[in-house]
Design an enzyme around this catalytic site. Structure first.
Site, short mmCIF file in Angstrom:
data_model
loop_
_atom_site.label_atom_id
_atom_site.label_comp_id
_atom_site.label_asym_id
_atom_site.label_seq_id
_atom_site.Cartn_x
_atom_site.Cartn_y
_atom_site.Cartn_z
N ARG A 121 6.96 -10.65 11.61
CA ARG A 121 7.64 -9.71 10.70
C ARG A 121 9.14 -10.01 10.61
O ARG A 121 9.76 -9.77 9.58
CB ARG A 121 7.43 -8.28 11.20
CG ARG A 121 6.01 -7.81 11.03
CD ARG A 121 5.72 -6.57 11.87
NE ARG A 121 4.35 -6.12 11.70
CZ ARG A 121 3.77 -5.20 12.46
NH1 ARG A 121 4.44 -4.64 13.46
NH2 ARG A 121 2.52 -4.85 12.24
N THR A 125 1.44 -2.34 6.78
CA THR A 125 1.75 -1.94 5.41
C THR A 125 3.10 -1.20 5.40
O THR A 125 3.59 -0.75 6.44
CB THR A 125 0.67 -0.99 4.83
OG1 THR A 125 0.75 0.27 5.51
CG2 THR A 125 -0.74 -1.57 4.98
N GLU A 169 0.86 -7.60 7.67
CA GLU A 169 1.81 -7.48 8.80
C GLU A 169 2.33 -6.05 8.93
O GLU A 169 3.52 -5.83 9.16
CB GLU A 169 2.99 -8.44 8.60
CG GLU A 169 2.56 -9.87 8.47
CD GLU A 169 2.58 -10.61 9.78
OE1 GLU A 169 3.00 -10.01 10.79
OE2 GLU A 169 2.15 -11.77 9.80
N ASP A 226 3.60 1.71 4.39
CA ASP A 226 3.37 3.06 4.93
C ASP A 226 3.42 3.06 6.47
O ASP A 226 4.04 3.94 7.08
CB ASP A 226 1.97 3.57 4.53
CG ASP A 226 1.83 3.80 3.03
OD1 ASP A 226 2.85 4.06 2.37
OD2 ASP A 226 0.69 3.74 2.53
N GLU A 258 -10.14 -6.68 10.83
CA GLU A 258 -11.59 -6.71 10.63
C GLU A 258 -11.92 -6.02 9.31
O GLU A 258 -11.09 -5.27 8.78
CB GLU A 258 -12.29 -6.01 11.80
CG GLU A 258 -12.00 -6.72 13.11
CD GLU A 258 -12.74 -6.13 14.31
OE1 GLU A 258 -13.38 -5.07 14.15
OE2 GLU A 258 -12.67 -6.76 15.37
P1 FAD Z 1 -5.99 -0.13 5.27
O1 FAD Z 1 -5.53 -0.08 6.68
O2 FAD Z 1 -7.38 0.30 4.97
O3 FAD Z 1 -4.99 0.75 4.40
C1 FAD Z 1 -5.26 1.19 3.07
C2 FAD Z 1 -4.11 2.10 2.63
O4 FAD Z 1 -4.04 3.24 3.50
C3 FAD Z 1 -2.75 1.41 2.74
O5 FAD Z 1 -1.92 1.78 1.67
C4 FAD Z 1 -2.17 1.96 4.05
O6 FAD Z 1 -0.74 1.97 4.07
C5 FAD Z 1 -2.75 3.36 4.06
N1 FAD Z 1 -2.84 3.93 5.41
C6 FAD Z 1 -3.57 3.47 6.46
N2 FAD Z 1 -3.39 4.24 7.54
C7 FAD Z 1 -2.52 5.23 7.17
C8 FAD Z 1 -1.91 6.33 7.83
N3 FAD Z 1 -2.14 6.59 9.13
N4 FAD Z 1 -1.07 7.13 7.14
C9 FAD Z 1 -0.79 6.86 5.84
N5 FAD Z 1 -1.33 5.85 5.16
C10 FAD Z 1 -2.18 5.02 5.81
N6 FAD Z 1 -4.71 -10.02 9.10
C11 FAD Z 1 -4.83 -10.83 10.19
O7 FAD Z 1 -5.28 -10.39 11.25
N7 FAD Z 1 -4.46 -12.15 10.11
C12 FAD Z 1 -3.98 -12.71 8.98
O8 FAD Z 1 -3.66 -13.90 8.96
C13 FAD Z 1 -3.88 -11.90 7.80
N8 FAD Z 1 -3.50 -12.44 6.60
C14 FAD Z 1 -3.61 -11.68 5.46
C15 FAD Z 1 -3.45 -12.29 4.21
C16 FAD Z 1 -3.61 -11.55 3.05
C17 FAD Z 1 -3.52 -12.23 1.72
C18 FAD Z 1 -3.87 -10.16 3.13
C19 FAD Z 1 -4.03 -9.33 1.89
C20 FAD Z 1 -4.02 -9.55 4.34
C21 FAD Z 1 -3.91 -10.30 5.53
N9 FAD Z 1 -4.16 -9.72 6.79
C22 FAD Z 1 -4.24 -10.52 7.91
C23 FAD Z 1 -4.60 -8.33 6.87
C24 FAD Z 1 -3.48 -7.32 6.72
O9 FAD Z 1 -2.68 -7.30 7.86
C25 FAD Z 1 -4.14 -5.97 6.40
O10 FAD Z 1 -4.57 -6.04 5.04
C26 FAD Z 1 -3.21 -4.80 6.63
O11 FAD Z 1 -3.00 -4.59 7.99
C27 FAD Z 1 -3.76 -3.50 6.00
O12 FAD Z 1 -5.08 -3.29 6.38
P2 FAD Z 1 -6.18 -2.96 5.27
O13 FAD Z 1 -6.06 -3.98 4.18
O14 FAD Z 1 -7.47 -2.83 5.97
O15 FAD Z 1 -5.74 -1.58 4.65
#
Ligand code: FAD
Length: 387
Positions: A246, A368, A366, A370, A132
């Site tokens: 994954r 990150t 899938e 981290d 989301e």
């Molecule tokens: P955030 O969760 O906001 O993270 C930002 C940064 O903070 C990252 O570096 C992360 O590693 C770090 N971070 C977060 N929590 C912690 C912690 N506890 N400790 C240390 N560091 C932390 N999702 C779907 O549901 N379906 C899809 O088909 C899908 N396709 C995608 C296709 C693309 C091109 C992209 C870019 C994303 C897609 N995603 C999809 C979403 C993807 O899984 C998310 O982008 C991913 O899970 C990371 O979430 P976020 O982008 O909100 O980053």
């Protein structure tokens, strides 16, 4: 093709044939136009039914016309698709591991009969909606809600980053069931022509450009009870799908890195500077040696994963280790390959820079890098640093 420790010899004839079919398809049907699609930010939609004809969607599942190939064959497929482009592998991964797998594992008989043959043949396209706008890594805090309403549910919420969604016929939407105690996460099959569903493409990506990415809002979207995946409740639903996907990524990243290596090796033997092929210089040989070693060790991990999966001994943490390692490897090695191509390496005539940009997405989606580090940390110490 790089296969330094002779893994080819371990394959069955069927696995080799399926791998070759995937490689030929990618080389003939996608590679010639992939740079144009990348530049335009489009996925070549016309190949989806062809991919279905080749059994590229969830071929490791059984029944409903699916061929039930080995996990190694499935991994090799992902490797060959991603050697062409991560967008191609992503399309197949989402369709197979994130849409067909949950229907196969958790769906009713009617859902399986309705969707699995159509998705398997590429006549229908699916998307997986977990993320989301405000909840990515912390997907369990999702805000999307499903309220019971007579003999069905009404869905409200927003989903972002849903691969395939702008071209999809059906979405597996994960939402909290607000009518049940503790509001468990449930999976809902939402056809994209339902009233109240508005899907927009996400443009302006600088990575995974040859992939259709979308976001959508659900404003009182009604689905009947029979659209709920009946056999799963809680975050283990989406998380088990992610383990499947994954696994494919761990293999796919090896393909992308291998493609970069092959381009760099060819370039290094052709390109002359100081009257010598640059591959004759020790610095360039060092880069190729490192690349070949890193790719080979990642390949070995991917093959071991398939063996464990075949024996039902694969744990999600094994998959985290391989996704984390192999994608970081591909991210690093694609950059080295680009570097070896000099100025030409920044053009779309060569693949490494495209793979390098793609790897930024693969490193992030899938789970990150981290988050997979934290999953391993928890497994190794028994202490969770993130829950
Ligand atoms: P955030 O969760 O906001 O993270 C930002 C940064 O903070 C990252 O570096 C992360 O590693 C770090 N971070 C977060 N929590 C912690 C912690 N506890 N400790 C240390 N560091 C932390 N999702 C779907 O549901 N379906 C899809 O088909 C899908 N396709 C995608 C296709 C693309 C091109 C992209 C870019 C994303 C897609 N995603 C999809 C979403 C993807 O899984 C998310 O982008 C991913 O899970 C990371 O979430 P976020 O982008 O909100 O980053």
């Amino acid at each position: 093709m790089l296969d330094y420790v002779g893994l080819e010899e371990e394959l069955t004839d069927g696995e080799r044939a399926f791998r070759d079919e995937a490689r030929e398809f990618a080389d003939e049907r996608v590679r010639p136009t992939i740079a144009d699609h990348y530049e335009a930010g489009t996925f070549p939609e016309e190949i989806i039914p062809e991919m279905g004809e080749h059994d590229f969607f969830a071929p490791n599942l059984e029944g409903y016309g699916l061929p039930n190939v080995s996990e190694t064959a499935y991994g090799l497929l992902m490797q060959e698709l991603e050697a062409c482009d991560s967008g191609l592998r992503s399309m197949a991964s989402v369709q197979g591991a994130l849409v067909m797998y949950p229907i196969h594992a958790f769906g009713s008989e009617a859902q399986k009969e309705e969707w699995l043959p159509a998705l398997g043949e590429g006549e229908a396209v699916g998307g997986f909606a977990l993320t989301e706008p405000e909840h990515g890594s912390d997907a369990g805090s999702m805000e999307t809600r499903a309220e019971r309403d007579g003999d069905g549910f009404v869905l409200n919420g927003q989903k972002r980053w849903c691969t395939n969604s702008p071209i999809a016929d059906v979405l597996v939407v994960w939402a909290r069931d607000a009518s049940a105690e503790d509001e468990p996460v449930r999976g809902f099959l939402v056809e994209t022509d339902r009233d109240g569903l508005e899907i927009d493409s996400i443009d302006g990506k600088l990575s995974l450009r040859a992939s259709s990415s979308g976001e959508f809002t659900m404003d009182d979207v009604r689905v009947p009870e029979e659209n709920v995946l009946p056999h799963v409740s809680g975050m283990k639903g989406p998380l088990s799908c992610l383990t499947q996907a994954r696994f494919g990524i761990a293999w796919g990243a090896v393909g992308a890195a291998r493609d970069c290596f092959e381009e760099a090796r060819e370039y290094a033997t052709d390109r002359e500077q100081f009257d010598t092929p640059i591959g004759g210089f020790q610095l360039q040989q060092g880069k190729l040696a490192e690349m070949a070693t890193e790719i080979t060790t990642s390949q070995l991990l991917a093959h071991r994963l398939a063996e464990l999966k075949e024996r039902n001994e694969l744990r999600p943490q094994h998959v985290s280790m391989a996704k984390r390692n192999n994608v970081e490897m591909a991210r690093d090695q694609s950059r080295i390959a680009r570097e070896m191509l000099g100025g030409n390496g920044i053009t779309d005539e060569y693949s490494p820079m495209r793979h390098m940009a793609n790897m930024e997405t693969v490193y992030t989606y899938e789970g990150t890098h981290d988050i997979h580090t934290l999953i391993l940390g928890q497994d190794l110490t028994g202490l969770s640093a993130f829950e």
